[in-house]
Design an enzyme around this catalytic site. Sequence first.
Site, short mmCIF file in Angstrom:
data_model
loop_
_atom_site.label_atom_id
_atom_site.label_comp_id
_atom_site.label_asym_id
_atom_site.label_seq_id
_atom_site.Cartn_x
_atom_site.Cartn_y
_atom_site.Cartn_z
N HIS A 36 0.76 -1.64 0.39
CA HIS A 36 -0.21 -0.05 -0.21
C HIS A 36 0.86 1.33 -0.08
CE1 HIS A 36 -3.99 2.16 1.28
NE2 HIS A 36 -2.59 2.73 1.60
N GLU A 37 1.81 1.39 0.82
CA GLU A 37 2.62 2.02 0.60
C GLU A 37 3.42 2.15 -0.31
OE1 GLU A 37 1.61 4.63 2.72
OE2 GLU A 37 0.72 2.87 4.42
N1 BES Z 1 -1.72 7.67 3.71
C1 BES Z 1 -1.79 6.73 5.02
C2 BES Z 1 -1.65 6.98 6.77
C3 BES Z 1 -2.62 7.89 6.80
C4 BES Z 1 -4.34 7.42 7.26
C5 BES Z 1 -2.42 9.86 7.41
C6 BES Z 1 -4.74 8.90 8.19
C7 BES Z 1 -2.69 10.41 8.08
C8 BES Z 1 -3.98 10.47 8.02
C9 BES Z 1 -1.19 5.48 4.71
O1 BES Z 1 -0.72 5.46 3.25
C10 BES Z 1 -2.26 4.60 4.62
O2 BES Z 1 -3.47 5.03 4.92
N2 BES Z 1 -2.29 3.82 6.41
C11 BES Z 1 -3.69 3.09 6.52
C12 BES Z 1 -3.12 1.81 5.88
C13 BES Z 1 -3.09 0.87 5.15
C14 BES Z 1 -2.30 -0.85 4.31
C15 BES Z 1 -4.21 0.73 4.45
C16 BES Z 1 -2.81 2.83 7.90
O3 BES Z 1 -2.56 3.46 9.15
O4 BES Z 1 -4.41 2.26 8.77
ZN ZN Z 2 -2.74 5.39 2.40
#
Ligand code: BES
Ligand code: ZN
Length: 845
Positions: A304-305
């Site tokens: 994902h990242e």
């Molecule tokens: N960009 C997000 C992290 C994020 C979420 C930053 C909300 C600020 C506010 C990152 O790419 C993400 O989506 N992380 C997920 C994990 C992913 C595998 C679904 C998470 O942190 O839950």
């Molecule tokens: Zn994300």
Amino acid sequence: MAETDAYRLPRTVEPERYELTLKPDLDAARFSGEENVRVLIHDETDVIKLNAVELEILSAELIEDDGTKLAGTTTIDDELQIATIALSGTARRGAATLHLTFSGILNDKLAGFYRSTFKDDEGVERVIATTQMEATDARRAFPCWDEPEFKAVFGVTLIVDEGLAAFSNGAVQDSTDLGNGKRQVTFVDTMKMSTYLVAFVVGPLVETEAVDVDGVPLKVACVPGRERLTPFALEIGAASLRYFTDYFKIPYPGGKVDMLALPDFAFGAMENLGCITYRETALLVDHERASRLEVERVADVVSHELAHMWFGDLVTMKWWNGIWLNEAFATFMEIKAVDHFKPSWERWVSFGLEAGMAMNIDSLSSTRPIEFPVGNPEEARGMFDLLTYQKGGSVLRMLEQFLGEEEFQVGITQYLNKHAYANAETTDLWDALEASSDQPVRSMMDTWIFQGGYPIVSAERTGDNEIRLTQQRFRYIDNASDKPLWHVPIGIRTDTGIKKVLLTDESATIALPEGSTWVVVNQRSDGFFRVSYSSDMLKDVLSNVDQLDSLERFSLISDTWAACVAGQVSISDALEVAKVLRNDDDPTVWGAVLAPFRMLDKLVSDAQRPAFRTALTDLLQGQYERLGWEKQAGENERASTLRAVIIGALGTLAEDDGVRTEAARRYHAFQTDEKALDTDLVDTVESVLASTNKAEFYEQLYAKFSAETSTPQEQVNALQSLACFTDKAFVDRTLGMILDGTVRTQDAPYTLRLMLTRRPTGPQIWEWCETHWDTLMERFPDNSIARMIDGVTAQVDAVLAQRVETFLKAHPVPQAEKMVEQSCERLQVNVAFAERNKDVLPALF
Ligand code: BES
Ligand code: ZN
């Protein structure tokens, strides 16, 4: 609250490059900083506005290119998080340099520039200073134009104590010993990017050797002692980097990739360009001891990242209303990459459960469209929910399958190339996909992106070779009179062929492939909608259930149960469908089969409970006998996941004595012989033992939670199991651990979430949350609050529902208003269900 626009910065002055130096003091939990920002002044001005919060700006000066210096006086508006620099004269149009010095705190809220701590192997507490900027917290670390559209280059320098590692987005360019116990580390300039992607991390971390991924160095860093948990992250990291480079047909846009596992982290992970940060369980894994799902989780998050490096980092949404594009796309690509990495995991099938969770929210009146207006930072925070990720990912999958995988891929590459190093909106994506596919993408997708909810498509047979399909919004409780329509791409599969249609009107008559007997509507569940079959069509499908693929079987029970919750199908009819699936070998299907029982468990009276347990045991018995406790030669990798689902349901929901005794016996043997219990069963067995409320197990799990030698997953699993005990003494102990900080604030909200779901203690846990509300709000990361609250929606209790609603009205959660509203509505749905079925239940069990 101020006008929405008041939170936005004027475009008069725009940053081009930040030269940023930060000096964190880990022991004092403070930092000082200095920046020279190359700016472009579009109109002459005597004020410069940029974002800052909880920062002290010590000095400000604008230096024009001819050497003229204008002194600045700064005031910060705390509500708007905007710093206004009043200049001593008027700055002319053109380029100039803004010089600022500032200082701030390393906070404990896991946002902005924050502190993470751990104990080293001598038991001494060590500190890491790290960042989490998204959505709008870069302004806590340095004064900046903190909106995604102000893309700029970042040249970062960190001044750190000797012996500490330092990371940022770029590779290390230069590292100089300053002689005073300090080291100055300068990083290579970043590409042009948004502030929310900036990262700096300083601390006693260790890193692996770099893996060379076709010229891109990939490393993992973690706290000392956890190095042996890094190989899988490197393996999936390399595989995904290659997969995306190939899929997007664009080279990786950064210079290197560091993936950092941090002991305290608000989210799962964060896609800072070249410097991706993770919570430990999302990156570090012991391939020998972890369950398949834990390994899959790491594969998911890493993929994902990495997908974001292109979709999000290279091309970024213009504003936070477009966050769905970022997150839905990364979710969609995550599943694609993991499916490619390990087809036997059948990741698109298990994604069905996730899409189902999004449908659950989307069945409420308080749902929202995927794309939704966002004004202030709190509204931006509220966008990271199931609708953005799972519904968004699912409608992209629907579109991809409708257009064709190749047409879709070509459009994506065009889109990324066109908007590289810049920003884009949803409509730009549709333009690219219309061009590559020659299909009316925009008119179709507008119905899915700009209106909330989704349809249920009813199917009835109107002739030998003909069915009639009718769409209608699906809601658990529908009090609205509007009749929205969607452009629904529908795959119809029968025993004699496949037919694809796009239903744009309320209903349509469709000719079937010649000679069809049974008909599946929504082939492979590619579409984000539910199906309601007429009774004769349902009978045909049910008697040919072995001809259906996993997601089609999943949807059969999932759609039926949703219709039952909405009062359109009786409980006994829904349970009949569940029974038809009793021989199913897919864990995702079983997830849906068990959903009705999880809800009914909260409803049946003590008198009914024995009969309820018997009915459930009866449903599960065949699987239990077939699967047993041990991996069997030749079974597929998901069989042991199903084994865990079945044993877990028997041991907890059905309270089966035989399973509980066997669980205890095997867990005992497992303490001295790691082979005595399949790795996929450990976590489940622990929750079964917890459900027996025996002190010996609490102690054993507590020891595992506390042991430094446990892996991150083992610690979190043990903690989750501690949350499953319901005897008062144990509940009090776990709550005590939450209050005294034994449980990290990154985990505590999820521990409470689980405790809120328990029968019979959930309602008491809610009262405890009310009592300690201020403490919880002050300590827990902002994003976790709504997830914690949502645990209560597992309860079916009118008094509690009322209490929760009243309390949350008086104690609003501004960063998650919608999610809180949805939790309250879901409780009402449960109450209505209970009321509707109160006379039916005694006859059932
Ligand atoms: N960009 C997000 C992290 C994020 C979420 C930053 C909300 C600020 C506010 C990152 O790419 C993400 O989506 N992380 C997920 C994990 C992913 C595998 C679904 C998470 O942190 O839950
Ligand atoms: Zn994300």
